[in-house]
Design a protein around this motif. Structure first.
Motif, PDB file in Angstrom:
ATOM      1  N   ILE A 119       0.861  -1.176   0.000  1.00  0.00           N
ATOM      2  CA  ILE A 119       0.000   0.000   0.000  1.00  0.00           C
ATOM      3  C   ILE A 119       0.903   1.233   0.000  1.00  0.00           C
ATOM      4  CG2 ILE A 119      -1.783   1.249   1.261  1.00  0.00           C
ATOM      5  CD1 ILE A 119      -2.642  -1.524   2.387  1.00  0.00           C
ATOM      6  N   PRO A 120       0.719   2.111  -0.973  1.00  0.00           N
ATOM      7  CA  PRO A 120       1.616   3.263  -1.084  1.00  0.00           C
ATOM      8  C   PRO A 120       1.498   4.202   0.120  1.00  0.00           C
ATOM      9  CG  PRO A 120      -0.008   3.225  -2.883  1.00  0.00           C
ATOM     10  CD  PRO A 120      -0.288   2.072  -2.005  1.00  0.00           C
ATOM     11  N   LEU A 165      -4.630   5.686  -0.265  1.00  0.00           N
ATOM     12  CA  LEU A 165      -5.556   4.718  -0.830  1.00  0.00           C
ATOM     13  C   LEU A 165      -6.587   5.436  -1.692  1.00  0.00           C
ATOM     14  CD1 LEU A 165      -6.172   2.569   2.374  1.00  0.00           C
ATOM     15  CD2 LEU A 165      -4.871   1.897   0.358  1.00  0.00           C
ATOM     16  N   PRO A 166      -6.270   5.663  -2.951  1.00  0.00           N
ATOM     17  CA  PRO A 166      -7.248   6.310  -3.819  1.00  0.00           C
ATOM     18  C   PRO A 166      -8.523   5.469  -3.930  1.00  0.00           C
ATOM     19  CG  PRO A 166      -5.079   6.227  -4.852  1.00  0.00           C
ATOM     20  CD  PRO A 166      -5.021   5.369  -3.627  1.00  0.00           C
ATOM     21  N   ILE A 167      -9.653   6.129  -4.000  1.00  0.00           N
ATOM     22  CA  ILE A 167     -10.933   5.438  -4.103  1.00  0.00           C
ATOM     23  C   ILE A 167     -10.921   4.529  -5.325  1.00  0.00           C
ATOM     24  CG2 ILE A 167     -13.408   5.761  -4.522  1.00  0.00           C
ATOM     25  CD1 ILE A 167     -13.193   8.352  -2.889  1.00  0.00           C
ATOM     26  N   GLY A 168     -11.312   3.289  -5.109  1.00  0.00           N
ATOM     27  CA  GLY A 168     -11.378   2.314  -6.198  1.00  0.00           C
ATOM     28  C   GLY A 168     -10.054   1.685  -6.561  1.00  0.00           C
ATOM     29  N   SER A 169      -8.987   2.044  -5.843  1.00  0.00           N
ATOM     30  CA  SER A 169      -7.678   1.473  -6.179  1.00  0.00           C
ATOM     31  C   SER A 169      -7.610   0.016  -5.722  1.00  0.00           C
ATOM     32  CB  SER A 169      -6.555   2.275  -5.523  1.00  0.00           C
ATOM     33  OG  SER A 169      -6.612   2.167  -4.121  1.00  0.00           O
ATOM     34  N   LYS A 170      -6.731  -0.712  -6.339  1.00  0.00           N
ATOM     35  CA  LYS A 170      -6.529  -2.117  -6.009  1.00  0.00           C
ATOM     36  C   LYS A 170      -5.105  -2.263  -5.506  1.00  0.00           C
ATOM     37  CE  LYS A 170      -7.477  -6.569  -8.105  1.00  0.00           C
ATOM     38  NZ  LYS A 170      -7.914  -7.234  -9.331  1.00  0.00           N
ATOM     39  N   ASN A 171      -4.941  -2.875  -4.321  1.00  0.00           N
ATOM     40  CA  ASN A 171      -3.625  -3.037  -3.715  1.00  0.00           C
ATOM     41  C   ASN A 171      -3.417  -4.507  -3.364  1.00  0.00           C
ATOM     42  OD1 ASN A 171      -2.722  -0.117  -3.270  1.00  0.00           O
ATOM     43  ND2 ASN A 171      -4.801  -0.150  -2.488  1.00  0.00           N
ATOM     44  N   THR A 172      -2.197  -4.972  -3.558  1.00  0.00           N
ATOM     45  CA  THR A 172      -1.871  -6.367  -3.291  1.00  0.00           C
ATOM     46  C   THR A 172      -1.694  -6.586  -1.793  1.00  0.00           C
ATOM     47  OG1 THR A 172      -0.756  -6.510  -5.416  1.00  0.00           O
ATOM     48  CG2 THR A 172      -0.246  -8.222  -3.795  1.00  0.00           C
TER      49      THR A 172
END
Length: 107
Positions: A24-25, A33-40
């Protein structure tokens, strides 16, 4: 009448803490955490906690006959809480509720 004696009875919350480790950046020590972002997600860990449970576990591990008085849900997380306190030889004296059990998310 059935009576059971205890060395300690704790009162308070019981919850499941979910720890998530992933890519997570961060920016300036804050998660981005931008809305709708996908994080591993690399790892997820579940730990039973809450003030009442944590205290009960500590007393039980010191060898005290321990009971826990609190409210937990009849859900998946409530079952995890009951399994944990049973494993620690703590007697559940509380109430099973139709509400959801406490859960926290730690990223």
């Amino acid at each position: 009448m059935f009576h059971k004696s205890f060395d300690v009875v704790t009162f308070g919350s019981g919850a499941v803490d979910i720890f998530i480790h992933g890519s997570i950046p961060e920016m300036n020590k804050n998660l981005v955490l931008p809305i709708g972002s996908k994080n591993t997600i690399h790892d997820i860990q579940y730990h039973v906690g809450g003030g009442g449970i944590n205290s009960a576990v500590a007393f039980a591990r010191f060898g005290y006959k321990t009971g826990f008085m609190g409210k937990i849900g009849r859900d998946y997380f409530g079952k995890k809480i009951l399994k944990c306190i049973h494993k620690e030889k703590i007697l559940f004296l509380g109430e099973k509720s139709n509400e959801e059990s406490g859960v926290s998310l730690i990223i």
